[in-house]
Design a protein around this motif. Sequence first.
Motif, PDB file in Angstrom:
ATOM      1  N   ARG A 145      17.771   4.821  -3.595  1.00 60.82           N
ATOM      2  CA  ARG A 145      17.230   6.184  -3.484  1.00 60.82           C
ATOM      3  C   ARG A 145      15.728   6.202  -3.729  1.00 60.82           C
ATOM      4  O   ARG A 145      14.984   6.911  -3.051  1.00 60.82           O
ATOM      5  CB  ARG A 145      17.938   7.111  -4.473  1.00 60.82           C
ATOM      6  CG  ARG A 145      19.372   7.449  -4.102  1.00 60.82           C
ATOM      7  CD  ARG A 145      19.870   8.637  -4.895  1.00 60.82           C
ATOM      8  NE  ARG A 145      19.796   8.395  -6.333  1.00 60.82           N
ATOM      9  CZ  ARG A 145      20.779   7.883  -7.056  1.00 60.82           C
ATOM     10  NH1 ARG A 145      21.927   7.522  -6.466  1.00 60.82           N
ATOM     11  NH2 ARG A 145      20.643   7.719  -8.356  1.00 60.82           N
ATOM     12  N   ARG A 146      15.306   5.399  -4.706  1.00 61.84           N
ATOM     13  CA  ARG A 146      13.868   5.339  -5.004  1.00 61.84           C
ATOM     14  C   ARG A 146      13.093   4.777  -3.829  1.00 61.84           C
ATOM     15  O   ARG A 146      12.026   5.289  -3.491  1.00 61.84           O
ATOM     16  CB  ARG A 146      13.649   4.493  -6.252  1.00 61.84           C
ATOM     17  CG  ARG A 146      12.211   4.394  -6.710  1.00 61.84           C
ATOM     18  CD  ARG A 146      12.087   3.593  -7.972  1.00 61.84           C
ATOM     19  NE  ARG A 146      10.704   3.434  -8.372  1.00 61.84           N
ATOM     20  CZ  ARG A 146      10.319   2.734  -9.431  1.00 61.84           C
ATOM     21  NH1 ARG A 146      11.207   2.142 -10.206  1.00 61.84           N
ATOM     22  NH2 ARG A 146       9.034   2.615  -9.719  1.00 61.84           N
ATOM     23  N   ARG A 147      13.608   3.753  -3.195  1.00 64.00           N
ATOM     24  CA  ARG A 147      12.928   3.179  -2.026  1.00 64.00           C
ATOM     25  C   ARG A 147      12.908   4.165  -0.866  1.00 64.00           C
ATOM     26  O   ARG A 147      11.931   4.235  -0.105  1.00 64.00           O
ATOM     27  CB  ARG A 147      13.607   1.871  -1.609  1.00 64.00           C
ATOM     28  CG  ARG A 147      13.443   0.748  -2.626  1.00 64.00           C
ATOM     29  CD  ARG A 147      13.709  -0.599  -1.999  1.00 64.00           C
ATOM     30  NE  ARG A 147      12.697  -0.924  -0.996  1.00 64.00           N
ATOM     31  CZ  ARG A 147      12.684  -2.067  -0.333  1.00 64.00           C
ATOM     32  NH1 ARG A 147      13.637  -2.982  -0.524  1.00 64.00           N
ATOM     33  NH2 ARG A 147      11.747  -2.331   0.555  1.00 64.00           N
ATOM     34  N   ALA A 148      14.011   4.898  -0.707  1.00 61.30           N
ATOM     35  CA  ALA A 148      14.078   5.889   0.382  1.00 61.30           C
ATOM     36  C   ALA A 148      13.030   6.981   0.176  1.00 61.30           C
ATOM     37  O   ALA A 148      12.368   7.418   1.140  1.00 61.30           O
ATOM     38  CB  ALA A 148      15.472   6.488   0.460  1.00 61.30           C
ATOM     39  N   ARG A 149      12.866   7.436  -1.064  1.00 60.34           N
ATOM     40  CA  ARG A 149      11.856   8.458  -1.353  1.00 60.34           C
ATOM     41  C   ARG A 149      10.448   7.910  -1.120  1.00 60.34           C
ATOM     42  O   ARG A 149       9.560   8.637  -0.671  1.00 60.34           O
ATOM     43  CB  ARG A 149      12.001   8.942  -2.794  1.00 60.34           C
ATOM     44  CG  ARG A 149      13.185   9.866  -3.023  1.00 60.34           C
ATOM     45  CD  ARG A 149      13.037  10.610  -4.324  1.00 60.34           C
ATOM     46  NE  ARG A 149      12.942   9.699  -5.472  1.00 60.34           N
ATOM     47  CZ  ARG A 149      13.988   9.315  -6.184  1.00 60.34           C
ATOM     48  NH1 ARG A 149      15.206   9.739  -5.877  1.00 60.34           N
ATOM     49  NH2 ARG A 149      13.839   8.494  -7.217  1.00 60.34           N
ATOM     50  N   ALA A 150      10.256   6.622  -1.438  1.00 52.70           N
ATOM     51  CA  ALA A 150       8.928   6.025  -1.276  1.00 52.70           C
ATOM     52  C   ALA A 150       8.533   5.930   0.208  1.00 52.70           C
ATOM     53  O   ALA A 150       7.343   5.968   0.546  1.00 52.70           O
ATOM     54  CB  ALA A 150       8.891   4.641  -1.916  1.00 52.70           C
ATOM     55  N   ARG A 151       9.532   5.833   1.093  1.00 51.81           N
ATOM     56  CA  ARG A 151       9.233   5.725   2.533  1.00 51.81           C
ATOM     57  C   ARG A 151       8.880   7.071   3.140  1.00 51.81           C
ATOM     58  O   ARG A 151       8.237   7.130   4.199  1.00 51.81           O
ATOM     59  CB  ARG A 151      10.452   5.140   3.260  1.00 51.81           C
ATOM     60  CG  ARG A 151      10.755   3.688   2.905  1.00 51.81           C
ATOM     61  CD  ARG A 151      11.759   3.118   3.893  1.00 51.81           C
ATOM     62  NE  ARG A 151      12.281   1.834   3.436  1.00 51.81           N
ATOM     63  CZ  ARG A 151      13.490   1.691   2.881  1.00 51.81           C
ATOM     64  NH1 ARG A 151      14.283   2.742   2.734  1.00 51.81           N
ATOM     65  NH2 ARG A 151      13.907   0.508   2.484  1.00 51.81           N
ATOM     66  N   THR A 152       9.362   8.164   2.507  1.00 56.06           N
ATOM     67  CA  THR A 152       9.137   9.489   3.082  1.00 56.06           C
ATOM     68  C   THR A 152       7.831  10.102   2.604  1.00 56.06           C
ATOM     69  O   THR A 152       7.210   9.643   1.666  1.00 56.06           O
ATOM     70  CB  THR A 152      10.299  10.420   2.711  1.00 56.06           C
ATOM     71  OG1 THR A 152      10.407  10.488   1.285  1.00 56.06           O
ATOM     72  CG2 THR A 152      11.589   9.903   3.300  1.00 56.06           C
TER      73      THR A 152
END
Length: 359
Positions: A352-359
């Motif tokens: 989830r943290r990586r997904a937020r970092a991509r957005t």
Amino acid sequence: MTSPRTVGGNLPRLTSLRFFAAALILVFHARLIHIVPGGRLFDLAHMGVAFFFVLSGFVLTWASPGERVEPRRFWLNRFARIYPSHIVTLVVSLFIMPITYWWLIPLDAFLLQAWAPYERIAVSLNAVSWSLSAEAFFYFLAPWLITTLRRRSPRTLVVVAVTWLVITMALGRAVTLMGYAEWPYFMPLARSSEFVIGVVLAELFCRGHLRRYTPPVQVCVLACVASYALAMVVRNAGVTMKMAASFISLPAICALVVSSALADVRGRPGPLASPLLEHAGRVSFALYLVHYMVIAVTNDLMDTYLPGTKLGIPLRLGLLAAVCVVSWICAEALHRGVEIPAQRRIRSAYARRRARART
């Protein structure tokens, strides 16, 4: 140029073998409280740890695709795999094991105990966690080690494995001569050659270089038994260094790991590939962590209710069976209640943290 590689996929035999290694170590510790008939036959059963170290290097390399192993993801997966269960069993050990010095708690919590040159520190609290201290060191180096060796020729890989084995043997001897005879067995740097050999074996295996010359699994099992017998002979001849048994058994252990992996890749049926044994292998890490505390509690109960009692074989077998059953129940609880849920939550949070970092 390197040969085309195959990598990844389930290896049920190697998973199953983890259970037998953990069971061997359980019997090794159970003999200390004299509940194992013929216990002296298991005086060198600690070589099951050498199997774990080789297997760890092999499996982690096998399961790491691509030319480069990304350190952050690798470390997170390893942390999620071992640390929650380690912390839970460490807390439990505070209520079971004697605490000589309170500063041992943070040392164990951060998996630094095996760097101390004294056995009483390395095996403090939950004694078996010293091997996690060594594994933590291996895991720290693994992303760079695997990535670097992946780019080397087969000949260079063999040279690296042999050279590092000789260096660590020399290191262990030097430390012994300095007056720290106990330390080489626990010292992460001295034990790192087994992990490195596992990495090299996996890399050669992935490139297809070991598949033509590997004997059947049954032959490798017999070789392990023979190497254990040889180690017993050497020990009885006066060579008492703990590491000697591991070095003697190392070729047979390597052959068994590669042979089992080859049988799995080729899809061959066999008892080691059974779902029941594979499940036992998955629970083996939890079994490894809990069994020593179960044995310690059993010893206290024996001192309370069976003081001075001469233990016959039936009573010994009954106590050993009780230790095995209770250890397994505790291991299943740790595996299902801590190990699996913690892995899912930690990995999910990271995703989830990586997904937020991509957005």
